[in-house]
Design a protein around this motif. Structure first.
Motif, mmCIF file in Angstrom:
data_model
loop_
_atom_site.group_PDB
_atom_site.id
_atom_site.type_symbol
_atom_site.label_atom_id
_atom_site.label_comp_id
_atom_site.label_asym_id
_atom_site.label_seq_id
_atom_site.Cartn_x
_atom_site.Cartn_y
_atom_site.Cartn_z
ATOM 1 N N ASP A 48 16.538 17.013 3.689
ATOM 2 C CA ASP A 48 16.375 17.471 5.147
ATOM 3 C C ASP A 48 15.063 18.146 5.224
ATOM 4 N N ASP A 50 12.937 19.887 6.870
ATOM 5 C CA ASP A 50 12.921 20.555 7.867
ATOM 6 C C ASP A 50 11.730 21.691 8.196
ATOM 7 N N HIS A 120 15.829 13.010 11.946
ATOM 8 C CA HIS A 120 16.601 14.339 12.010
ATOM 9 C C HIS A 120 16.185 14.973 13.071
ATOM 10 N N HIS A 124 14.457 19.885 15.353
ATOM 11 C CA HIS A 124 15.472 20.451 14.945
ATOM 12 C C HIS A 124 16.369 20.996 16.073
ATOM 13 N N SER A 161 21.267 20.259 12.012
ATOM 14 C CA SER A 161 22.056 21.091 11.698
ATOM 15 C C SER A 161 23.694 20.479 11.822
ATOM 16 N N HIS A 256 17.322 20.903 0.846
ATOM 17 C CA HIS A 256 16.017 21.240 1.890
ATOM 18 C C HIS A 256 14.965 21.476 0.973
HETATM 19 ZN ZN LIG Z 1 17.839 20.152 9.073
#
Ligand SMILES: [Zn+2]
Length: 300
Positions: A48, A50, A120, A124, A161, A256
């Protein structure tokens, strides 16, 4: 489906709690009789990406906090790409649209390496805090943004999340997704059911056990600190893989870049992939390849 606000949960009649529970459920198992190439187990690795987006989402817009996100894109991601290329393992990258717009080169590089790009969220966002129209709008804008940057419309979503809201299933059905990877009702793939009705949407389940964030998470001004040694996390993930192989199921992993990509940690992914490969009959697949395969099988 949201909880009524005028009653306490212990006051709810069955007509209240049952539809809440049945709103989104696990339906039939989608684990096939056999994996491609007669493999004993399917392995789906994901990242992910992020980067700065959780900080932006929380309005934690200080250079200090944001620099940790930049590390993920600037240092960790190239390191991870190199490792995946050496191990010849395809992966799925779930990328918030804002992260993709900040680092369009990360999308190009992942596509060039044969990896999958999945949705995604926009920044976020926390879906359960949003109105349905806002969640739909952000999901659609994320799809359009990733399609424009990657040259291909994503078919998979992982809610930021793993905050899958009561509206998420309706939205992803309407927008034509093949699969979601945010829920936890099994170790292996299953079909999502909405109020008793099969939806055709594939769920590739996740788990906090198979996620780097709970073991290594760090927040300066909150009570979050890394609490597990990398070697211990490797041991846990090896055992999750061993179990998946014994069950002829799926080993799915979520990481991540800014968390796993550090010098003292990335070796565990390297060692894990070597361990998996040396076990022999393994099918490495992107989440899309896995979802496509299991969706095409009738396991009823
Ligand atoms: Zn994430």
């Amino acid at each position: 489906m949201s909880a009524p606000t005028d009653e306490q949960p212990w006051q709810w009649p069955e007509s209240t709690w049952r539809p809440i529970v049945e709103h989104v459920r696990a339906g039939r198992s989608l684990t096939p009789q056999a994996w491609p190439d007669d493999a004993s187990v399917a392995v789906a690795i994901s990242f992910d990406s992020d980067h700065e987006t959780p900080a932006l989402r929380d309005s934690a817009v200080t250079p200090g906090v944001l620099s940790g996100g930049q590390y993920g894109a600037r240092v960790a991601l190239p390191r991870i790409r190199k490792l995946l290329a050496r191990q010849r393992v395809p992966a799925s990258f779930f990328v918030p649209a804002v992260s993709a717009l900040l680092y369009p080169e990360q999308i190009d590089a992942a596509v060039e390496d044969g990896h999958e790009i999945g949705v995604h969220g926009w920044i976020h966002e926390r879906n359960t805090l949003l109105e349905r129209a806002d969640e739909r709008d952000l999901t659609l804008r994320s799809l359009d943004t990733l399609e424009k940057l990657s040259g291909r419309r994503p078919v998979g979503i992982r809610t930021p999340s793993w905050d899958f809201s009561p509206n998420t299933l309706d939205i992803i059905r309407e927008l034509g997704f093949l699969y979601d990877s945010s829920l936890m009702a099994d170790d292996d793939p299953y079909e999502l059911v909405a109020a008793g009705e099969p939806t055709g949407i594939v769920e590739l389940p996740v788990e906090w056990i198979r996620d780097d964030a709970p073991y290594f998470g760090m927040a300066r001004f909150a009570g979050i600190r890394p609490y597990t040694a990398p070697s211990a996390v490797l041991e846990i993930w090896k055992r999750e893989f061993d179990g998946a192989r014994a069950d002829r199921g799926v080993f799915q992993l979520t990481m991540h870049p800014s968390i796993i990509g550090h010098r003292s940690r990335l070796w565990i992914l390297d060692e894990l992939l070597t361990y998996i490969r040396e076990s022999g009959d393994v099918w490495f697949a992107t989440h899309e390849q896995l979802a496509t395969y299991v969706a095409g099988k009738d396991n009823s």
